[in-house]
Design an enzyme around this catalytic site. Structure first.
Site, PDB file in Angstrom:
ATOM      1  N   ASN A  38       0.855  -1.197   0.000  1.00 30.81           N
ATOM      2  CA  ASN A  38       0.000   0.000   0.000  1.00 30.81           C
ATOM      3  C   ASN A  38       0.888   1.242   0.000  1.00 30.81           C
ATOM      4  OD1 ASN A  38       0.397   0.953   2.854  1.00 30.81           O
ATOM      5  ND2 ASN A  38      -0.356  -1.115   3.253  1.00 30.81           N
ATOM      6  N   ARG A  39       0.267   2.411  -0.017  1.00 28.31           N
ATOM      7  CA  ARG A  39       1.001   3.666  -0.241  1.00 28.31           C
ATOM      8  C   ARG A  39       1.618   4.282   1.014  1.00 28.31           C
ATOM      9  NH1 ARG A  39       0.139   5.091  -5.389  1.00 28.31           N
ATOM     10  NH2 ARG A  39      -1.844   4.457  -6.323  1.00 28.31           N
TER      11      ARG A  39
END
Ligand code: C5P
Length: 224
Positions: A30-31
């Protein structure tokens, strides 16, 4: 001393994303950059705490004065957290993957005629909920984060209760806010008594303010 209000306290911070392998070369991620959690770990250490930072994969250097443990998966992160107990303060900032897959031993090959492989997702442990569970090993102050894209306060308030944490730091990570992976954060701290909205601040400033609030809380615990 006034400049080291957390001297003698032990703190655990989780930060960054987790990577959940699909096969030897691929993973789910994820970011999360880890910026907010690293800043909190550093600020806790600057306030005198003995800090263990359990970090998923990030590009950030180990914060000064912090015992940093690098992990890859959510399950590894939980294991490292368990080893860091007992502690007085737990701050879970990590963007832990909600699911993992049973990874393939070899690189999954694409074949012209076969359909794309399906990923069978299996839930990961909820580290914050495990740390927040009542019991002798529970840290005295358990703090979670709630990154939401809508109904931020409602979702965060529900999350605080469901996960058994004392405070939840809610923030809006909608596209366009620039918060996830960015340098600034705008948060609302939710505890048993209500909500406290802070202005948009540098993530290091959010960290310092949170650590000041932690120090105040530990000096003046609420009446039972
Ligand atoms: O459920 P959600 O991921 O939105 O909750 C966010 C909070 O829970 C964060 O504090 C995060 O670090 C923590 N969390 C965790 N383990 C998980 C999922 C979330 O510690 N598996």
């Amino acid at each position: 001393s006034p400049d080291r209000p957390l001297a003698g306290r032990r703190a655990l911070v989780t930060a960054g994303p987790t990577h959940e392998p699909i096969d030897p070369v691929r993973y789910i991620a994820n970011r999360s950059s880890g910026t907010q959690g690293y800043a909190i770990a550093e600020a806790l250490a600057a306030a005198g705490a003995d800090v263990t930072l359990v970090s998923g994969p990030t590009t950030l250097p180990d914060p000064a004065g912090v015992h940093t443990i690098r992990v890859e998966t959510a399950r590894d992160m939980l294991e490292a957290c368990r080893h860091a107990l007992p502690c007085d303060i737990a701050v879970c900032t990590a963007a832990v993957a909600d699911w993992h897959v049973a990874p393939a031993a070899q690189k999954i090959k694409k074949t012209a005629d076969a359909p794309p492989p399906a990923l069978h997702l299996v839930p990961n442990p909820d580290i914050l909920a495990i740390l927040g569970r009542p019991g002798p090993a529970r840290p005295g102050l358990v703090i979670g984060f709630a990154a939401e894209t809508e109904h931020v306060l409602a979702h965060a308030t529900t999350k605080r209760a469901r996960k058994g944490c004392d405070w939840i730091v809610a923030n809006d990570v909608s596209p366009g806010t620039g918060i996830m992976g960015g340098a600034e954060n705008e948060v609302t701290v939710i505890d048993a008594t209500g909500c406290e909205h802070w202005p948009r601040l540098d993530k290091a400033q959010v960290a310092h303010r949170l650590v000041a609030r932690i120090a105040t809380f530990l000096q003046t615990p609420p009446n039972p």
